[in-house]
Design a protein around this motif. Structure first.
Motif, mmCIF file in Angstrom:
data_model
loop_
_atom_site.group_PDB
_atom_site.id
_atom_site.type_symbol
_atom_site.label_atom_id
_atom_site.label_comp_id
_atom_site.label_asym_id
_atom_site.label_seq_id
_atom_site.Cartn_x
_atom_site.Cartn_y
_atom_site.Cartn_z
ATOM 1 N N ASP A 76 -3.523 0.361 6.311
ATOM 2 C CA ASP A 76 -3.304 0.161 4.882
ATOM 3 C C ASP A 76 -4.593 0.350 4.075
ATOM 4 O OD1 ASP A 76 -4.671 -2.153 5.356
ATOM 5 O OD2 ASP A 76 -3.006 -3.504 4.907
ATOM 6 N N SER A 77 -5.669 0.758 4.759
ATOM 7 C CA SER A 77 -6.878 1.137 4.022
ATOM 8 C C SER A 77 -7.025 2.662 3.989
ATOM 9 C CB SER A 77 -8.109 0.502 4.669
ATOM 10 O OG SER A 77 -8.247 0.944 6.002
ATOM 11 N N HIS B 212 0.847 -1.201 0.000
ATOM 12 C CA HIS B 212 0.000 0.000 0.000
ATOM 13 C C HIS B 212 0.880 1.248 0.000
ATOM 14 C CE1 HIS B 212 -3.559 2.402 0.704
ATOM 15 N NE2 HIS B 212 -3.007 2.941 1.770
ATOM 16 N N SER B 213 1.958 1.196 0.799
ATOM 17 C CA SER B 213 2.926 2.299 0.819
ATOM 18 C C SER B 213 4.017 1.963 -0.195
ATOM 19 C CB SER B 213 3.522 2.433 2.226
ATOM 20 O OG SER B 213 4.297 1.283 2.523
ATOM 21 N N TRP C 216 -1.797 6.952 3.220
ATOM 22 C CA TRP C 216 -0.532 6.207 3.166
ATOM 23 C C TRP C 216 -0.342 5.471 1.852
ATOM 24 C CZ3 TRP C 216 1.524 8.730 6.735
ATOM 25 C CH2 TRP C 216 0.842 9.028 7.911
ATOM 26 N N LYS C 217 -1.238 5.755 0.853
ATOM 27 C CA LYS C 217 -1.091 5.115 -0.459
ATOM 28 C C LYS C 217 0.225 5.570 -1.086
ATOM 29 C CE LYS C 217 -2.920 3.137 -4.337
ATOM 30 N NZ LYS C 217 -1.660 2.439 -4.675
ATOM 31 N N ASP C 218 1.082 4.583 -1.408
ATOM 32 C CA ASP C 218 2.405 4.846 -1.991
ATOM 33 C C ASP C 218 3.256 5.772 -1.117
ATOM 34 O OD1 ASP C 218 1.956 3.220 -4.253
ATOM 35 O OD2 ASP C 218 0.858 4.834 -5.223
#
Ligand code: MG
Length: 167
Positions: free
Chosen positions: A64-65, A35-36, A69-71
């Motif tokens: 992680d939802s 996710h990150s 914190w996406k990418d």
């Protein structure tokens, strides 16, 4: 007062992704899925640090939802955890990590990873150990499905108290 924590993380290999470890981008024909930025070394260290002060785990702090914190650059996650630790009057004494990966060759990047992590942890490079090995071809990591990282962190109270707070 001195306390120690343990951390573990794993990420699958994936095409079209970057391979970032310890905050260092490493040339690789395959990257890591997550996710990150999927920096398994930093993630394992974060769990070791949080474990040392009984403050939960990385998933509780950085879901992680959560699109935030996406990418995400995992260095920012570690910096956030360090801010919380220092606010709670803890400092890092040393960390040690073992990265298990069949590829890419990590030895040429160990020093850069140690330097990168030392800066984030506010310690000297001599207080940061990173080791790399293969799984001798055994199991999922050995079959190059991904990588795994184990880490330990030892912290010392700068207030002299063995007190942890809810982060
Ligand atoms: Mg992870």
């Amino acid at each position: 007062m001195i306390r120690t924590g343990i951390g573990y993380d794993s990420h699958r290999f994936a095409e079209g992704r970057r391979f970032v470890l310890g905050g260092v981008e490493i040339p690789s024909d395959v990257g890591l899925l997550g996710h990150s930025d999927a920096d398994a070394l930093i993630h394992a260290l974060i769990d070791a640090l949080l474990g040392a002060v009984a403050a939960g785990d990385i998933g509780q702090h950085f879901s992680d939802s959560d699109p935030t914190w996406k990418d995400a650059d995992s260095r920012k996650l570690l910096a956030s955890v360090m801010s919380e630790l220092e606010a709670g009057h803890w400092r890092v004494m040393n960390v040690d990590a073992t990265v298990v990966a069949e590829r890419p060759k990590l030895a040429p990047y160990i020093v850069r990873m140690r330097e990168s992590l030392a800066a984030l942890l506010h310690v000297e490079v001599s207080q940061v150990s990173v080791k790399a090995k293969t799984n001798e071809g055994m199991d999922a990591v050995g079959h190059s499905e991904g990588i795994a990282v184990w880490a330990v962190a030892t912290v010392e109270s700068t207030s002299g108290e063995n007190v942890t707070k809810d982060f």
